[in-house]
Design a protein around this motif. Structure first.
Motif, short mmCIF file in Angstrom:
data_model
loop_
_atom_site.label_atom_id
_atom_site.label_comp_id
_atom_site.label_asym_id
_atom_site.label_seq_id
_atom_site.Cartn_x
_atom_site.Cartn_y
_atom_site.Cartn_z
N ASN A 170 0.88 -1.15 0.03
CA ASN A 170 -0.08 0.12 -0.07
C ASN A 170 0.93 1.35 -0.07
O ASN A 170 0.53 2.38 0.48
N GLY A 171 2.40 1.27 -0.57
CA GLY A 171 3.03 2.44 -0.57
C GLY A 171 3.67 2.48 0.87
O GLY A 171 4.41 3.74 1.06
N ARG A 172 3.54 1.82 1.92
CA ARG A 172 4.09 1.91 3.13
C ARG A 172 4.73 0.62 3.61
O ARG A 172 4.64 -0.39 2.93
N TYR A 173 5.51 0.88 4.75
CA TYR A 173 6.22 -0.11 5.43
C TYR A 173 5.75 -0.50 6.67
O TYR A 173 5.50 0.10 7.58
N TYR A 174 5.28 -1.85 6.85
CA TYR A 174 4.68 -2.36 8.07
C TYR A 174 5.64 -3.24 8.78
O TYR A 174 6.23 -3.84 8.28
N PHE A 175 5.76 -3.01 10.10
CA PHE A 175 6.83 -3.72 11.16
C PHE A 175 5.82 -4.37 12.24
O PHE A 175 5.20 -3.66 12.81
N TYR A 176 6.21 -5.55 12.01
CA TYR A 176 5.71 -6.44 13.05
C TYR A 176 6.48 -7.06 14.20
O TYR A 176 7.48 -7.32 13.94
N ALA A 177 6.11 -6.64 15.34
CA ALA A 177 6.89 -6.83 16.54
C ALA A 177 6.38 -7.41 17.70
O ALA A 177 5.28 -7.13 18.34
N GLY A 231 2.73 -6.31 18.17
CA GLY A 231 2.24 -5.16 17.57
C GLY A 231 2.57 -4.87 16.17
O GLY A 231 3.32 -5.58 15.79
N VAL A 232 2.01 -3.87 15.56
CA VAL A 232 2.30 -3.44 14.17
C VAL A 232 2.56 -2.00 14.13
O VAL A 232 1.56 -1.10 14.68
N ALA A 233 3.78 -1.38 13.64
CA ALA A 233 3.86 -0.17 13.45
C ALA A 233 4.06 0.34 11.82
O ALA A 233 4.23 -0.77 11.25
N PRO A 243 10.88 7.04 10.16
CA PRO A 243 10.28 6.84 11.55
C PRO A 243 9.07 5.82 11.62
O PRO A 243 8.28 6.17 10.55
N PHE A 244 8.72 5.05 12.43
CA PHE A 244 7.62 4.37 12.62
C PHE A 244 6.99 4.70 13.81
O PHE A 244 7.18 5.06 14.74
#
Length: 307
Positions: free
Chosen positions: A105-112, A120-122, A130-131
């Motif tokens: 979706n044109g973005r970056y998702y960080f799963y932690a 969590g997801v940032a 920055p996330f």
């Protein structure tokens, strides 16, 4: 000529094997590698647990580390793209364990994994951050979500060819759940991943942690660690949800108590990322990420990596 060739062969066989090389001189672990095409051009982004900032007696770091590379050879330490404080709902004792990331979706998702009982997801507009927290609560919560398992950690995401995203995670019993198109909500129930065909004569062959799902051709490969210590083994299926059938070993036991892998393909070549004790002062809690070529047989078997 034959005697010369024989002598050369004997000399070559007597040489020590080249040791695996860490990607950095800073302790790091739990690799999450990706090739991202950005406005600055394409490059490799490797998210990691930051063992350099833990106590040395436990995996208690509170920030993640990012390394970047144009070619998988030279790596730059890009610092900490986020830490557990991004998630305001996290427990005060939350630790920054094995993460994953995905572009969509044109973005970056960080799963932690946060605190050992939540994921969590940032989200960020750039893979270096920055996330910020994408939800204001957990994506997976052991206390809220049915069948989240004893320890919902080690998240990893595969976006399939049809656009459906799958999140795998968990220790002792592997879990899978579909993600909504927005990548920050679950879609449907959390399911157990079924693995069949473990060798009956080896009780150590079982699921432990570090789930990783990737696709090659029409085959889905599910790799994981068998425990503590553990081998990295794999199973395959014709569907992303399984059931999966055990196939063999990718990486044997290492001299540390954990084994955690990731597999990527770029320009027709495959690579295994893993961590080991590779730097002075290393050990169970001070690990280093390395990379090895990964190859397949014509039948689709993964050839065991012997670094």
């Amino acid at each position: 000529m034959k005697s010369v060739l024989l002598l050369l062969g004997l000399c070559a066989s007597a040489l020590p094997a080249r040791a695996a090389q860490p990607i950095a001189q800073r302790f790091n672990a739990d690799p999450s590698p990706h090739y991202f095409a950005t406005a600055r051009g394409g490059g490799f982004y490797l998210y990691a647990t930051d063992d350099a900032s833990n106590s040395g007696t436990y995996w208690d770091s509170t920030s993640w580390r990012l390394y970047t590379s144009p070619d998988l050879q030279q790596w730059r330490d890009a610092g900490a793209p986020l830490d557990v404080s991004v998630f305001k709902w996290a427990r005060p004792d939350a630790k920054a364990w094995a993460p994953d990331a995905v572009a969509r979706n044109g973005r970056y998702y960080f799963y932690a994994p946060i605190g050992g009982d939540k994921i969590g997801v940032a989200v960020a507009d750039d893979p270096a951050g920055p996330f910020h927290d994408a939800r204001s609560d957990a994506l997976v919560d052991k206390a809220r979500d049915a069948n989240a398992g004893a320890e919902p950690i080690d998240p990893q995401v595969l976006v399939d060819d049809d656009g459906q995203a799958y999140l795998v995670f968990g220790t002792r019993v592997p879990k899978m759940v579909r993600l909504a198109r927005d990548m920050i909500h679950l879609e449907g129930p959390i399911q157990d991943i079924v693995i069949e065909g473990f060798p009956k004569d080896d009780p150590k062959k079982q699921y432990g942690e570090a789930p990783f799902l990737h696709k090659r051709g029409s085959t889905y490969y599910f790799s994981f660690s068998t425990g503590w210590p553990g081998q990295i083994v794999y199973a395959t299926s014709r569907t992303p949800t399984g059931p999966f059938r055990y196939r063999g070993v990718i990486l044997d036991y290492l001299a540390i108590s954990t084994n955690h892998q990731a597999i990527i393909e770029h320009d027709g070549k495959s690579y295994l990322f893993y961590h080991d004790a590779l730097l002075p002062g290393s050990g169970d809690h001070k690990r280093s990420i390395a990379i090895a070529p990964l190859t397949y047989t014509d039948e689709g078997d993964i050839v065991q990596v012997k670094p």
